[in-house]
Design an enzyme around this catalytic site. Structure first.
Site: not given
Ligand code: DGL
Length: 280
Positions: A14-15, A77, A163, A197, A199
């Protein structure tokens, strides 16, 4: 061409932290395997970055996990799945040193499940600006369920709210109500909303409150985990390449102390992380 036979962990990328919501559910359903979780925290968020940059960063992460031995990588992600998965599957993997390795995303397994939820056949998708601008959800839904109408809503403030630990704070209400209202105004017939997403499950109570009770919310963790379980049943040749020790190794491109602190928001447990470099 080398096809490693030593069993190795599943890579989960993931990012940053968000993929931990997906990893938790994968580990709940498939606790027997080993996992390497990689968060590119030094360069997150990806959601507001351009197509080429997300492509490059995601490919570097996948190469890192392949080099670490993982024969299977999950892009946990949405932004990376939306922007980089196809490119990696079509233009990198077939020409890589071991084309039998696999990279899977989170969008397809989520989309496959929608028909279980919607009756009106009007779906909403909330996601990062990157995911929305790729129209990956609308495209995938169009392929599987052409009769379904899709409305996508970018929610750029939701990732920072999570976050910064503000997902339960009163300040979050404004942005949750703003984006959900914009979406529902554009199509009041929406009866199902995909939380597109990683989050957003942490904002779920507030999103729930902001919407009519009749609207179903779809979180991805469970869907992605059961889709992975199903994939491994259908692909014993991949399953045999996976090590089974129930261990998770957490790796981050940022400082590990910061990762460990914030990861607890996502996992509800303590984790130990190591810092790694994934750039060329
Ligand atoms: N993990 C990213 C997503 O699911 C969200 C966080 C980011 O923008 O890096 O899109």
């Amino acid at each position: 061409m080398s096809h490693p036979t030593t069993p190795a962990p599943i890579g989960v990328f993931d990012s940053g932290y968000g993929g931990l919501t997906i990893l938790s559910e994968i580990c709940r359903q498939l606790p027997q395997y080993d996992y390497i979780y990689l968060g590119d925290n030094a360069r997150s968020p990806y959601g507001t970055r351009s197509f080429d940059v997300i492509n490059d960063f995601t490919l570097q992460a996948v190469k890192y996990l392949f080099d670490a031995g993982c024969p299977l990588v999950i892009l946990a992600c949405n932004t990376a799945s939306a922007k980089a998965l196809r490119e990696i599957q079509q233009h990198y993997l077939p020409y890589s040193e071991d084309p039998t390795r696999r990279v899977l995303g989170v969008i397809r397994p989520t989309v496959e499940a929608i028909s279980r939820f919607t009756k009106s056949r009007h779906i909403g998708v909330v996601a990062t600006p990157g995911t929305v601008s790729s129209h990956s959800y609308a495209t995938e839904i169009g392929k599987l369920f052409p009769e379904v109408t899709v409305e996508e809503q970018a929610c750029p403030m939701w990732v920072p709210l999570v976050e910064y630990g503000e997902s339960n704070a009163p300040g979050a209400d404004y942005f949750v109500e703003k984006y959900t209202a914009e979406l529902m105004q554009r199509d009041p017939k929406i009866d199902t909303i995909i939380l597109g997403c990683t989050h957003y499950p942490l904002l779920r109570p507030k999103i729930r409150e902001a919407l009519p009770e009749s609207v179903e919310l779809i979180s991805q963790g469970e869907l992605v985990a059961s889709s992975l379980a199903d994939y491994l049943l259908r692909h014993p040749e991949m399953e045999h390449r996976l090590s089974q020790g129930g261990e998770i190794s957490y790796r981050t491109t940022e400082c590990p102390e910061k990762f460990e602190e914030l990861a607890s928001i996502f996992t509800g447990t303590e984790v130990r992380a190591t810092r790694v470099k994934i750039t060329g």
